[in-house]
Write a protein that holds these residues in place. Structure first.
Motif, PDB file in Angstrom:
ATOM      1  N   VAL A 154      -0.763   5.731  -0.576  1.00 15.54           N
ATOM      2  CA  VAL A 154      -1.778   4.955   0.132  1.00 15.54           C
ATOM      3  C   VAL A 154      -2.911   5.906   0.520  1.00 15.54           C
ATOM      4  O   VAL A 154      -2.670   7.090   0.789  1.00 15.54           O
ATOM      5  CB  VAL A 154      -1.164   4.275   1.381  1.00 15.54           C
ATOM      6  N   ARG A 155      -4.148   5.412   0.527  1.00 15.44           N
ATOM      7  CA  ARG A 155      -5.264   6.241   0.995  1.00 15.44           C
ATOM      8  C   ARG A 155      -5.004   6.646   2.445  1.00 15.44           C
ATOM      9  O   ARG A 155      -4.767   5.794   3.298  1.00 15.44           O
ATOM     10  CB  ARG A 155      -6.572   5.460   0.910  1.00 15.44           C
ATOM     11  N   VAL A 171       5.525  -1.624   4.443  1.00 14.93           N
ATOM     12  CA  VAL A 171       4.706  -2.484   3.580  1.00 14.93           C
ATOM     13  C   VAL A 171       5.222  -3.911   3.646  1.00 14.93           C
ATOM     14  O   VAL A 171       4.446  -4.875   3.713  1.00 14.93           O
ATOM     15  CB  VAL A 171       4.727  -1.962   2.124  1.00 14.93           C
ATOM     16  N   ALA A 172       6.546  -4.046   3.637  1.00 14.79           N
ATOM     17  CA  ALA A 172       7.145  -5.381   3.688  1.00 14.79           C
ATOM     18  C   ALA A 172       6.821  -6.099   4.991  1.00 14.79           C
ATOM     19  O   ALA A 172       6.859  -7.342   5.055  1.00 14.79           O
ATOM     20  CB  ALA A 172       8.659  -5.277   3.514  1.00 14.79           C
ATOM     21  N   ALA A 173       6.477  -5.342   6.028  1.00 16.29           N
ATOM     22  CA  ALA A 173       6.152  -5.941   7.326  1.00 16.29           C
ATOM     23  C   ALA A 173       4.687  -6.328   7.447  1.00 16.29           C
ATOM     24  O   ALA A 173       4.290  -6.990   8.419  1.00 16.29           O
ATOM     25  CB  ALA A 173       6.529  -4.980   8.451  1.00 16.29           C
ATOM     26  N   GLU A 177      -1.538 -10.675   2.441  1.00 15.70           N
ATOM     27  CA  GLU A 177      -2.826 -10.312   1.826  1.00 15.70           C
ATOM     28  C   GLU A 177      -3.055  -8.804   1.780  1.00 15.70           C
ATOM     29  O   GLU A 177      -3.899  -8.327   1.009  1.00 15.70           O
ATOM     30  CB  GLU A 177      -3.983 -10.995   2.548  1.00 15.70           C
ATOM     31  N   GLN A 178      -2.295  -8.044   2.580  1.00 15.85           N
ATOM     32  CA  GLN A 178      -2.440  -6.590   2.548  1.00 15.85           C
ATOM     33  C   GLN A 178      -1.456  -5.923   1.590  1.00 15.85           C
ATOM     34  O   GLN A 178      -1.553  -4.720   1.344  1.00 15.85           O
ATOM     35  CB  GLN A 178      -2.264  -6.013   3.955  1.00 15.85           C
ATOM     36  N   ARG A 179      -0.531  -6.672   1.035  1.00 15.58           N
ATOM     37  CA  ARG A 179       0.447  -6.125   0.089  1.00 15.58           C
ATOM     38  C   ARG A 179      -0.147  -6.144  -1.316  1.00 15.58           C
ATOM     39  O   ARG A 179       0.239  -6.931  -2.181  1.00 15.58           O
ATOM     40  CB  ARG A 179       1.743  -6.932   0.122  1.00 15.58           C
ATOM     41  N   THR A 180      -1.099  -5.276  -1.545  1.00 15.29           N
ATOM     42  CA  THR A 180      -1.757  -5.202  -2.847  1.00 15.29           C
ATOM     43  C   THR A 180      -1.355  -3.901  -3.540  1.00 15.29           C
ATOM     44  O   THR A 180      -1.317  -2.839  -2.914  1.00 15.29           O
ATOM     45  CB  THR A 180      -3.276  -5.280  -2.713  1.00 15.29           C
ATOM     46  N   PHE A 181      -1.070  -3.998  -4.832  1.00 13.72           N
ATOM     47  CA  PHE A 181      -0.498  -2.877  -5.568  1.00 13.72           C
ATOM     48  C   PHE A 181      -1.244  -2.612  -6.860  1.00 13.72           C
ATOM     49  O   PHE A 181      -1.707  -3.542  -7.536  1.00 13.72           O
ATOM     50  CB  PHE A 181       0.966  -3.174  -5.929  1.00 13.72           C
ATOM     51  N   ARG A 230     -10.111   4.321  -4.679  1.00 15.68           N
ATOM     52  CA  ARG A 230     -11.310   3.476  -4.480  1.00 15.68           C
ATOM     53  C   ARG A 230     -11.056   2.306  -3.541  1.00 15.68           C
ATOM     54  O   ARG A 230     -11.987   1.636  -3.110  1.00 15.68           O
ATOM     55  CB  ARG A 230     -11.792   2.920  -5.824  1.00 15.68           C
ATOM     56  N   GLY A 231      -9.790   2.016  -3.279  1.00 14.72           N
ATOM     57  CA  GLY A 231      -9.467   0.868  -2.446  1.00 14.72           C
ATOM     58  C   GLY A 231      -9.317  -0.417  -3.230  1.00 14.72           C
ATOM     59  O   GLY A 231      -9.309  -1.507  -2.647  1.00 14.72           O
ATOM     60  N   ASP A 232      -9.151  -0.313  -4.575  1.00 19.76           N
ATOM     61  CA  ASP A 232      -8.921  -1.514  -5.380  1.00 19.76           C
ATOM     62  C   ASP A 232      -7.594  -2.156  -5.025  1.00 19.76           C
ATOM     63  O   ASP A 232      -7.375  -3.345  -5.275  1.00 19.76           O
ATOM     64  CB  ASP A 232      -8.940  -1.168  -6.867  1.00 19.76           C
ATOM     65  N   CYS A 233      -6.696  -1.361  -4.498  1.00 21.96           N
ATOM     66  CA  CYS A 233      -5.413  -1.848  -3.997  1.00 21.96           C
ATOM     67  C   CYS A 233      -5.032  -0.954  -2.823  1.00 21.96           C
ATOM     68  O   CYS A 233      -5.532   0.169  -2.693  1.00 21.96           O
ATOM     69  CB  CYS A 233      -4.333  -1.804  -5.088  1.00 21.96           C
ATOM     70  N   ASN A 234      -4.127  -1.432  -1.993  1.00 22.97           N
ATOM     71  CA  ASN A 234      -3.690  -0.602  -0.871  1.00 22.97           C
ATOM     72  C   ASN A 234      -2.630   0.412  -1.269  1.00 22.97           C
ATOM     73  O   ASN A 234      -2.565   1.498  -0.686  1.00 22.97           O
ATOM     74  CB  ASN A 234      -3.157  -1.486   0.257  1.00 22.97           C
TER      75      ASN A 234
END
Length: 325
Positions: A154-155, A171-173, A177-181, A230-234
């Motif tokens: 993660v950044r 991550v599961a918590a 919408e924040q669970r991006t991979f 780049r933040g394309d995913c978390n």
């Protein structure tokens, strides 16, 4: 970076692999070194030994470390580092063309010995592969702490806004919408890869309350790191000793459920060679305790990010820690 767990091993092709690719280093240059913590072994007197490695960055650095160490110990070292892939490197050792190389415990267990699943506990995985491979005339010396396994990064600058996330259970918590991979295609489709990992952590792929498929980007190998930065995913699929972790300031999340198998790096020596020169174990006992994830991230980064030669990186690190002078 090439990875130690993606190459299939097809040993019936040994002849073709060894004659077609050859066991030849891409760079036979090795800086001259003198004794430090590693010193000449009495009675070696220029005995021949062949060192191999695969042809990705970490293996090239480790291979050159072995070449330098064994030269200082008094061996006449044939440098056969940079073998193209796991299959010919393993075949070379089984056939007696390679005496010593660094290998990964999970690779030995899953790829070479064809066991159905890996063992997350690092010492248990080492003991299992050591004992099983002994029947093949291969001796696994004690492994390093460094464990080049799969992980998610993660950044670092986004950790606070993600609630201080530090583990995959964290991550599961998070909100859906924040669970991006970001993952690469091979890991996305492995039977021991992304989808079963999400199941283990209770956020199944395709479930609107787990990880919707729209939350996942499948990218080419290597592109995952820059996309995550780049933040394309978390969360991006990474390897735990990759030099880009440091250069891009990515933080590795703890695999707190122990999903990923152990891939500790260990010196692997033909038993016949080790029986003839048991002091080889003493040489590598000086090296392996110093190899941590952080050390390997730094060494790999000097090659992949800084553009340095693996042989120079190996020598300068060995000198800096007093192994050689």
């Amino acid at each position: 970076m090439g990875t130690p767990r993606t190459c299939a091993v097809v040993l019936p092709l040994v002849g073709a692999l060894l004659t077609g690719c050859g066991l030849q280093s891409a760079s036979t240059f090795t800086p001259q070194a003198s004794a430090g913590a590693i010193a000449p072994i009495a009675g070696v007197d220029g005995a021949p030994i062949t060192v191999g490695s695969k042809n990705f960055t970490e293996q090239l650095v480790l291979g050159k470390i072995a070449v330098i160490a064994l030269q200082v110990a008094g061996f006449d070292v044939a440098d056969s580092t940079s073998i193209p892939g796991a299959a010919p490197s393993r075949a070379g050792q089984l056939s007696g063309k390679i005496d010593m190389q660094w290998e990964y415990t999970g690779t030995g267990w899953l790829n070479y010995l064809a066991m159905p699943e890996g063992i997350p506990d690092q010492q248990e995985q080492y003991a299992a592969v050591r004992d099983a491979d002994a029947a093949n005339g291969i001796s696994w010396l004690p492994p390093a702490e460094a464990n080049n396994t799969y992980a998610f990064g993660v950044r670092s600058e986004s950790i606070a806004e993600l609630g201080g996330v530090a583990s995959l259970s964290d991550v599961a918590a998070l909100p859906v919408e924040q669970r991006t991979f970001c993952v690469e295609s091979e890991f996305a489709t492995r039977s021991d890869g992304f989808e079963p990992m999400l199941e283990t952590y209770g956020i199944p792929l395709g479930d609107p309350q787990g990880v919707p498929r729209g939350n996942v980007r499948v990218l080419d190998t290597g592109a995952v790191y820059t996309a995550t930065d780049r933040g394309d995913c978390n969360f991006g699929e990474v390897f735990t000793t990759d030099g880009r972790l440091e250069s891009l300031d990515l933080t590795v999340l703890e695999d707190d459920q122990g999903y990923f198998p152990a891939y500790n790096m260990a010196p692997v020596v033909r038993t016949e060679t080790l029986d003839e020169h048991p002091e080889i174990a003493d040489v590598f006992a000086e090296i392996t305790p110093l190899l941590t994830d952080e050390v390997m991230i730094g060494l790999n980064g000097r090659v992949d990010v800084g553009g340095e030669d693996p042989a120079d990186v190996a020598y300068e690190w060995m000198r800096s820690v007093g192994l050689v002078s």
